[in-house]
Motif scaffolding. Structure first.
Motif, PDB file in Angstrom:
ATOM      1  N   GLU A   4       0.828  -1.206   0.000  1.00 19.13           N
ATOM      2  CA  GLU A   4       0.000   0.000   0.000  1.00 19.13           C
ATOM      3  C   GLU A   4       0.864   1.259   0.000  1.00 19.13           C
ATOM      4  O   GLU A   4       0.573   2.220  -0.704  1.00 19.13           O
ATOM      5  CB  GLU A   4      -0.951   0.009   1.204  1.00 19.13           C
ATOM      6  N   ARG A   5       1.920   1.236   0.798  1.00 18.84           N
ATOM      7  CA  ARG A   5       2.823   2.401   0.846  1.00 18.84           C
ATOM      8  C   ARG A   5       3.571   2.576  -0.477  1.00 18.84           C
ATOM      9  O   ARG A   5       3.783   3.692  -0.932  1.00 18.84           O
ATOM     10  CB  ARG A   5       3.814   2.273   2.000  1.00 18.84           C
ATOM     11  N   ILE A   6       3.967   1.480  -1.075  1.00 23.06           N
ATOM     12  CA  ILE A   6       4.653   1.550  -2.367  1.00 23.06           C
ATOM     13  C   ILE A   6       3.705   2.117  -3.424  1.00 23.06           C
ATOM     14  O   ILE A   6       4.096   2.985  -4.221  1.00 23.06           O
ATOM     15  CB  ILE A   6       5.195   0.169  -2.781  1.00 23.06           C
ATOM     16  N   ASP A   7       2.461   1.653  -3.430  1.00 27.82           N
ATOM     17  CA  ASP A   7       1.469   2.174  -4.375  1.00 27.82           C
ATOM     18  C   ASP A   7       1.233   3.665  -4.144  1.00 27.82           C
ATOM     19  O   ASP A   7       1.140   4.447  -5.093  1.00 27.82           O
ATOM     20  CB  ASP A   7       0.142   1.416  -4.245  1.00 27.82           C
ATOM     21  N   TRP A   8       1.149   4.053  -2.879  1.00 27.22           N
ATOM     22  CA  TRP A   8       0.946   5.446  -2.511  1.00 27.22           C
ATOM     23  C   TRP A   8       2.116   6.301  -3.011  1.00 27.22           C
ATOM     24  O   TRP A   8       1.920   7.352  -3.620  1.00 27.22           O
ATOM     25  CB  TRP A   8       0.800   5.522  -0.996  1.00 27.22           C
ATOM     26  N   LEU A   9       3.321   5.833  -2.780  1.00 29.59           N
ATOM     27  CA  LEU A   9       4.509   6.549  -3.224  1.00 29.59           C
ATOM     28  C   LEU A   9       4.550   6.656  -4.749  1.00 29.59           C
ATOM     29  O   LEU A   9       4.847   7.724  -5.302  1.00 29.59           O
ATOM     30  CB  LEU A   9       5.767   5.846  -2.715  1.00 29.59           C
ATOM     31  N   LEU A  47      11.862   4.960 -10.433  1.00 27.48           N
ATOM     32  CA  LEU A  47      12.542   3.722 -10.829  1.00 27.48           C
ATOM     33  C   LEU A  47      12.929   2.899  -9.590  1.00 27.48           C
ATOM     34  O   LEU A  47      12.729   1.681  -9.564  1.00 27.48           O
ATOM     35  CB  LEU A  47      13.780   4.036 -11.662  1.00 27.48           C
ATOM     36  N   ILE A  48      13.439   3.564  -8.576  1.00 33.07           N
ATOM     37  CA  ILE A  48      13.788   2.871  -7.337  1.00 33.07           C
ATOM     38  C   ILE A  48      12.537   2.263  -6.712  1.00 33.07           C
ATOM     39  O   ILE A  48      12.556   1.121  -6.241  1.00 33.07           O
ATOM     40  CB  ILE A  48      14.497   3.832  -6.357  1.00 33.07           C
ATOM     41  N   THR A  49      11.450   3.006  -6.736  1.00 35.54           N
ATOM     42  CA  THR A  49      10.185   2.496  -6.205  1.00 35.54           C
ATOM     43  C   THR A  49       9.730   1.262  -6.971  1.00 35.54           C
ATOM     44  O   THR A  49       9.270   0.278  -6.385  1.00 35.54           O
ATOM     45  CB  THR A  49       9.104   3.596  -6.262  1.00 35.54           C
ATOM     46  N   LYS A  50       9.886   1.294  -8.282  1.00 41.71           N
ATOM     47  CA  LYS A  50       9.517   0.139  -9.107  1.00 41.71           C
ATOM     48  C   LYS A  50      10.371  -1.078  -8.741  1.00 41.71           C
ATOM     49  O   LYS A  50       9.867  -2.195  -8.649  1.00 41.71           O
ATOM     50  CB  LYS A  50       9.685   0.480 -10.582  1.00 41.71           C
ATOM     51  N   GLU A  51      11.658  -0.848  -8.512  1.00 43.89           N
ATOM     52  CA  GLU A  51      12.539  -1.950  -8.122  1.00 43.89           C
ATOM     53  C   GLU A  51      12.135  -2.525  -6.769  1.00 43.89           C
ATOM     54  O   GLU A  51      12.136  -3.740  -6.578  1.00 43.89           O
ATOM     55  CB  GLU A  51      13.990  -1.475  -8.096  1.00 43.89           C
ATOM     56  N   ILE A  52      11.764  -1.658  -5.833  1.00 38.70           N
ATOM     57  CA  ILE A  52      11.316  -2.119  -4.514  1.00 38.70           C
ATOM     58  C   ILE A  52      10.037  -2.935  -4.668  1.00 38.70           C
ATOM     59  O   ILE A  52       9.893  -3.997  -4.061  1.00 38.70           O
ATOM     60  CB  ILE A  52      11.114  -0.930  -3.552  1.00 38.70           C
ATOM     61  N   ARG A  53       9.108  -2.443  -5.488  1.00 37.55           N
ATOM     62  CA  ARG A  53       7.865  -3.181  -5.716  1.00 37.55           C
ATOM     63  C   ARG A  53       8.168  -4.563  -6.295  1.00 37.55           C
ATOM     64  O   ARG A  53       7.584  -5.563  -5.880  1.00 37.55           O
ATOM     65  CB  ARG A  53       6.944  -2.419  -6.653  1.00 37.55           C
ATOM     66  N   ASN A  54       9.077  -4.614  -7.258  1.00 38.51           N
ATOM     67  CA  ASN A  54       9.432  -5.891  -7.876  1.00 38.51           C
ATOM     68  C   ASN A  54      10.049  -6.851  -6.867  1.00 38.51           C
ATOM     69  O   ASN A  54       9.803  -8.053  -6.920  1.00 38.51           O
ATOM     70  CB  ASN A  54      10.373  -5.684  -9.063  1.00 38.51           C
TER      71      ASN A  54
END
Length: 65
Positions: A4-9, A47-54
């Motif tokens: 949820e936090r990753i989506d929010w970010l 991009l960093i957020t996408k990597e964390i999500r992955n």
């Protein structure tokens, strides 16, 4: 970090990028250069957020859009 936090970010970064791009189109060339630098920083954070999500989802699509 929770999903949820990753989506929010991710949503915040996308909104900020759209706002900056719109602002960039309305200002003079010298100021636009500065805004492009900030947009590049926002893109890097996205991009960093996408990597964390992955990492959290186990996806291996790093390097793809």
């Amino acid at each position: 970090m929770t999903k949820e936090r990753i989506d929010w970010l991710t949503d915040i970064l996308a909104r900020v990028r759209r706002s900056l791009a719109s602002h960039r189109d309305k200002i003079n060339h010298a100021e636009a250069h500065k805004v492009r630098e900030v947009i590049a920083d926002v893109d890097a954070a996205a991009l960093i957020t996408k990597e964390i999500r992955n990492e959290h989802t186990g996806s291996s699509s790093a390097g793809t859009s």
